[in-house]
Scaffold this active site. Structure first.
Site, PDB file in Angstrom:
ATOM      1  N   HIS A  32      82.752 -12.205  14.617  1.00  0.00           N
ATOM      2  CA  HIS A  32      83.112 -13.176  13.567  1.00  0.00           C
ATOM      3  C   HIS A  32      82.091 -14.314  13.440  1.00  0.00           C
ATOM      4  O   HIS A  32      82.134 -15.069  12.466  1.00  0.00           O
ATOM      5  CB  HIS A  32      84.486 -13.793  13.833  1.00  0.00           C
ATOM      6  CG  HIS A  32      85.627 -12.819  13.723  1.00  0.00           C
ATOM      7  ND1 HIS A  32      85.828 -12.039  12.598  1.00  0.00           N
ATOM      8  CD2 HIS A  32      86.620 -12.490  14.588  1.00  0.00           C
ATOM      9  CE1 HIS A  32      86.902 -11.273  12.782  1.00  0.00           C
ATOM     10  NE2 HIS A  32      87.389 -11.523  13.982  1.00  0.00           N
TER      11      HIS A  32
ATOM     12  N   ASP B 272      86.847  -2.732  15.350  1.00  0.00           N
ATOM     13  CA  ASP B 272      87.820  -3.796  15.603  1.00  0.00           C
ATOM     14  C   ASP B 272      88.754  -3.885  14.387  1.00  0.00           C
ATOM     15  O   ASP B 272      88.335  -3.628  13.257  1.00  0.00           O
ATOM     16  CB  ASP B 272      87.085  -5.122  15.790  1.00  0.00           C
ATOM     17  CG  ASP B 272      87.972  -6.255  16.277  1.00  0.00           C
ATOM     18  OD1 ASP B 272      87.921  -6.572  17.473  1.00  0.00           O
ATOM     19  OD2 ASP B 272      88.715  -6.821  15.444  1.00  0.00           O
TER      20      ASP B 272
ATOM     21  N   ASP C  74      91.827  -3.745  19.095  1.00  0.00           N
ATOM     22  CA  ASP C  74      93.057  -4.368  18.597  1.00  0.00           C
ATOM     23  C   ASP C  74      93.685  -3.628  17.415  1.00  0.00           C
ATOM     24  O   ASP C  74      94.697  -4.067  16.867  1.00  0.00           O
ATOM     25  CB  ASP C  74      92.840  -5.854  18.253  1.00  0.00           C
ATOM     26  CG  ASP C  74      91.515  -6.124  17.573  1.00  0.00           C
ATOM     27  OD1 ASP C  74      90.825  -5.156  17.171  1.00  0.00           O
ATOM     28  OD2 ASP C  74      91.156  -7.312  17.443  1.00  0.00           O
TER      29      ASP C  74
HETATM   30 ZN   LIG Z   1      89.781  -8.263  16.332  1.00  0.00          ZN
END
Ligand SMILES: [Zn+2]
Length: 311
Positions: free
Chosen positions: A126, A163, A247
């Site tokens: 990110h 992810d 995740d």
């Molecule tokens: Zn994540």
């Protein structure tokens, strides 16, 4: 041979009580590698990245800003959403996380390992060129990609990001560079809200595959086989990096996809098959998210077993 890079400094990045991106995540992953099945996994200590490595992917202002805001003790928030929390140990943890990817790439490019997994934190995907975001300080995988190009003269580097959250930071750093390719599967509408299928990058070098909440094995595998892997193969990279977030697992508390540990093993095997075709099998993977400790451990184990099988 598959190499595991990690360092105890990555446990000293304290994010405070109740924060999902916590040291126990890394402890759970490392505990999984104690199993007999990982006897042949080669273990290496992650070196400290230099500031010059951070500057491959980030502005001086961002790098200095993180450094200056580190507290001598206690915790400090360094992003507007106050979800990027740092402590006195965060700087060295971040240097190890980036240093692991850089060292793993050096090893793989030298032909001294087939592939590698970096079990480190904080995660990175990110983090944008100019700022920290979403538990991430610096973009480890982007730093690695730019290092590979600069030091190993790899013309084209690809990142596959599975992810559950969109790797907005990697896209930000890659989107106007035709030698860099970024492909992501992620949950539609989940944090940070970017990653629409229409976001293709300046050179068509970005592939975003948002999937609806509730997507399970069949839907994800179809997206990988039908879209992501053919695009990856067509780009013909000289090195493939993986932003390995776990995740999207069905047990994860931060998102609503329904993958299993076996899916991550399958996906890793499929990426390694493309790597064998286009770049001599050269794959370096780094840990991103994954917040249910048991699911994270099982998924990381399946991922690394697949890397070992391909090596
Ligand atoms: Zn994540």
């Amino acid at each position: 041979m598959t190499v595991l890079f990690t360092h105890p400094d990555c446990l000293a990045h304290d994010t405070g009580p109740g924060h999902p991106e916590r040291p126990d995540r890394l402890r759970a992953v490392l505990a999984a590698f104690e199993d007999e099945a990982f006897r042949d996994l080669q273990r290496e200590t992650a070196p400290l990245a230099e500031e010059s490595h951070f500057l491959l992917a980030h502005t001086v202002r961002h790098v200095d800003g993180v450094h200056q805001r580190l507290p001598a003790s206690g915790l400090a928030a360094i992003d507007p959403d106050t979800i990027v929390i740092v402590s006195s140990g965060s700087w060295d943890a971040a240097r190890r996380a980036a240093g692991a990817v850089v060292a793993a790439i050096d090893l793989v490019m030298a032909g001294r390992a087939a592939n590698a997994f970096c079990a480190t934190r904080p995660p990175g995907h990110h983090a944008e060129r100019t700022g920290a975001m979403g538990f991430c300080l610096f973009n480890n995988v982007a730093i690695g990609a730019l290092h590979a190009r600069q030091m190993h003269e790899v013309e084209r580097v690809a990142v596959v990001d599975f992810d559950v959250h969109h790797g907005n930071g990697t896209q930000d750093i890659f989107e106007s560079d035709p030698g860099l390719f970024f492909a992501s599967t992620h949950q539609l509408g989940a944090y940070p809200g970017t990653g629409a299928a229409a976001e293709h990058g300046v050179h068509g070098n970005i592939v975003n595959i948002p999937l609806p909440a509730g997507t399970g094995s069949a839907g994800w595998r179809a997206a990988m086989s039908g879209s992501l892997l053919p695009a990856l193969r067509a780009f013909a990279p000289g090195l493939i990096l993986i932003s390995a977030g776990f995740d999207a697992h069905e047990a994860d508390p931060l998102a609503s996809m329904r993958l299993t540990a076996e899916d991550f093993g399958w996906g890793t095997e499929a990426i390694c098959e493309v790597a064998a075709e286009v770049c001599g099998g050269r794959v370096v993977s780094t840990l991103e998210g994954g917040y249910d400790l048991d699911a994270l451990a099982a998924s990381a184990a399946a991922h690394v077993r697949a890397l070992m099988n391909a090596s």
